[in-house]
Design a protein around this motif. Structure first.
Motif, PDB file in Angstrom:
ATOM      1  N   UNK A 176     -29.534   1.297 -23.726  1.00  0.00           N
ATOM      2  CA  UNK A 176     -29.981   0.695 -22.476  1.00  0.00           C
ATOM      3  C   UNK A 176     -30.740   1.682 -21.618  1.00  0.00           C
ATOM      4  N   UNK A 177     -30.251   2.929 -21.563  1.00  0.00           N
ATOM      5  CA  UNK A 177     -30.956   3.963 -20.803  1.00  0.00           C
ATOM      6  C   UNK A 177     -32.333   4.241 -21.398  1.00  0.00           C
TER       7      UNK A 177
ATOM      8  N   UNK B  66     -34.538  -6.401 -18.440  1.00  0.00           N
ATOM      9  CA  UNK B  66     -33.442  -7.333 -18.735  1.00  0.00           C
ATOM     10  C   UNK B  66     -32.715  -7.017 -20.041  1.00  0.00           C
ATOM     11  N   UNK B  67     -33.434  -6.447 -21.019  1.00  0.00           N
ATOM     12  CA  UNK B  67     -32.778  -6.060 -22.262  1.00  0.00           C
ATOM     13  C   UNK B  67     -31.840  -4.880 -22.012  1.00  0.00           C
TER      14      UNK B  67
ATOM     15  N   UNK C 148     -21.736 -10.672 -19.449  1.00  0.00           N
ATOM     16  CA  UNK C 148     -22.556 -10.254 -20.592  1.00  0.00           C
ATOM     17  C   UNK C 148     -23.188 -11.455 -21.286  1.00  0.00           C
ATOM     18  N   UNK C 149     -22.418 -12.519 -21.463  1.00  0.00           N
ATOM     19  CA  UNK C 149     -22.967 -13.727 -22.085  1.00  0.00           C
ATOM     20  C   UNK C 149     -24.100 -14.300 -21.241  1.00  0.00           C
ATOM     21  N   UNK C 150     -23.914 -14.287 -19.925  1.00  0.00           N
ATOM     22  CA  UNK C 150     -24.952 -14.815 -19.045  1.00  0.00           C
ATOM     23  C   UNK C 150     -26.235 -13.993 -19.165  1.00  0.00           C
ATOM     24  N   UNK C 151     -26.094 -12.661 -19.220  1.00  0.00           N
ATOM     25  CA  UNK C 151     -27.275 -11.798 -19.330  1.00  0.00           C
ATOM     26  C   UNK C 151     -27.993 -12.017 -20.659  1.00  0.00           C
ATOM     27  N   UNK C 152     -27.241 -12.114 -21.728  1.00  0.00           N
ATOM     28  CA  UNK C 152     -27.841 -12.308 -23.055  1.00  0.00           C
ATOM     29  C   UNK C 152     -28.476 -13.687 -23.157  1.00  0.00           C
ATOM     30  N   UNK C 153     -27.771 -14.707 -22.709  1.00  0.00           N
ATOM     31  CA  UNK C 153     -28.303 -16.074 -22.803  1.00  0.00           C
ATOM     32  C   UNK C 153     -29.547 -16.256 -21.937  1.00  0.00           C
ATOM     33  N   UNK C 154     -29.531 -15.646 -20.743  1.00  0.00           N
ATOM     34  CA  UNK C 154     -30.689 -15.772 -19.863  1.00  0.00           C
ATOM     35  C   UNK C 154     -31.927 -15.143 -20.489  1.00  0.00           C
TER      36      UNK C 154
END
Length: 373
Positions: free
Chosen positions: A204-205, A300-301, A330-336
């Motif tokens: 992520x960094x 966002x990734x 986490x699910x919300x971030x991935x799904x979005x």
């Protein structure tokens, strides 16, 4: 590419590798469990030698084999001690029988010794003999060469004293703090979770840095993560073996089946993170890679990678409510991000590697969620 760069610039020298290997070997030799095993082996050998002269008949003439039997039976867990001791006695019995079979026809000669050794090695190939296989030719040779003109007394004394030592060794292992390796297994699982979480946060960094990123260590950790997963499986199997026939297991309630379940989940997560690592490293450093990560998806990734990393970290300390909250985030971030990529047409000229990473993150969350049920 980064791999060759780090290999050339950052690989330790031969002297440094030798020193590290030496220090690690010495540390393992004087570790707590090893010191405990050494103390118990010494105690068992001393007790076996103490009672050896009390054996009946000719067996009392061979007391030095009792400590050997105690050492043979000394293993890192109780079940292993019993199994190894019994297998050794079976191997001794077969070797003595083989020697008697040939001694009945002639005195020991080079030809006789060669035949005994050959047949002993053949018998050592029998299945399920375990530790006993190496004792077949050894016992046969001792009967032929040490037994001399009185193989009956030597064989009787040898087998009885080894049996005494095996019994003493097993008794000491059962009665004197028989080891349980539950804590080591739990610690290994926790360390692997932390390593996987760190790998995700480091990736992520990297998504937030200017490419190529300054921090490159994460890109060459794939094999290290795989080795960590193998080490954890060994630790869990060791914990499982340590509870078998161990009287202390009743005082230490531990769900080894849950450890195996957690292990299988972490092995799956390790595989998925290795895949992500390779994909992201290729996108960053391989100029010939046929896919890209469009710039609008970088932030966002990175957020999705961090969110899944926090989920893995929460498995150790957080309460179930907090874990569920982090999983939901986490699910919300991935799904979005998945929905956004499905509706966008950011770069029609090259396939997006972001889709592969998002799919992998979704699989990781599915594994983690299944492990919570």
């Amino acid at each position: 590419m980064i791999k060759s760069k780090q290999h050339n610039e950052g690989s330790p020298s031969l002297a440094a590798r030798f020193w590290r290997t030496t220090v690690e070997s010495l540390s393992a030799a004087v570790s707590g469990p090893r010191l405990q095993l050494a103390a118990k082996a010494g105690l068992a050998a001393g007790l076996a030698f103490l009672v050896a002269p009390l054996m009946p008949g000719a067996a009392a003439q061979y007391p030095y084999y009792a400590p050997l039997g105690a050492l043979v039976a000394m293993y890192e867990n109780v079940a292993g001690s019993m199994r190894q001791g019994v297998q050794t006695l079976i191997g001794l019995g077969l070797g003595i029988g083989l020697a008697f079979l040939l001694v009945s026809f002639s005195d020991p000669t080079p030809v006789t010794v060669a035949i005994v050794m050959g047949l002993g090695v053949l018998l050592a190939g029998l299945p399920r003999l375990g530790a006993g296989r190496d004792w077949i030719p050894t016992a046969a040779l001792l009967v032929l060469l040490v037994g001399g003109n009185n193989p009956d007394d030597f064989s009787f004394g040898y087998l009885v004293q080894m049996g005494v030592g095996v019994v003493v060794g097993i008794a000491v292992n059962v009665l004197v703090f028989p080891p349980l390796h539950f804590k080591a297994a739990a610690l290994s699982l926790a360390e692997l979770r932390w390593a996987l979480a760190k790998q995700l946060s480091d990736m992520g960094a990297a998504m937030r840095e200017k490419w190529p990123p300054e921090h490159e260590e994460w890109a060459v950790r794939s094999e290290a993560l795989a080795q960590s997963a193998r080490d954890v499986r060994t630790a869990v199997q060791k914990a499982d073996a340590s509870r078998q026939a161990n009287p202390r297991r009743r005082l230490h309630d531990h769900n080894v089946d849950r450890d195996y379940n957690d292990l299988r989940g972490l092995e799956s997560v390790t595989f998925h993170i290795q895949d992500m690592t390779e994909v992201l490293a290729d996108v960053i450093w391989d100029e010939d890679a046929p896919f890209v990560i469009p710039l609008p998806y970088s932030e966002p990734l990175a957020d999705a990678l961090d969110a899944v990393s926090e989920v893995l970290r929460s498995m150790e300390d957080e309460q179930p409510d907090k874990q569920n909250e982090l999983i939901g985030s986490a699910k919300a971030a991935v799904d979005a991000l998945a929905e956004r990529m499905a509706s966008d047409d950011v770069n029609p000229h090259a396939p997006s590697a972001a889709e592969s990473i998002v799919l992998t993150l979704h699989r990781i969350l599915r594994v983690v969620t299944a492990g919570q049920s």
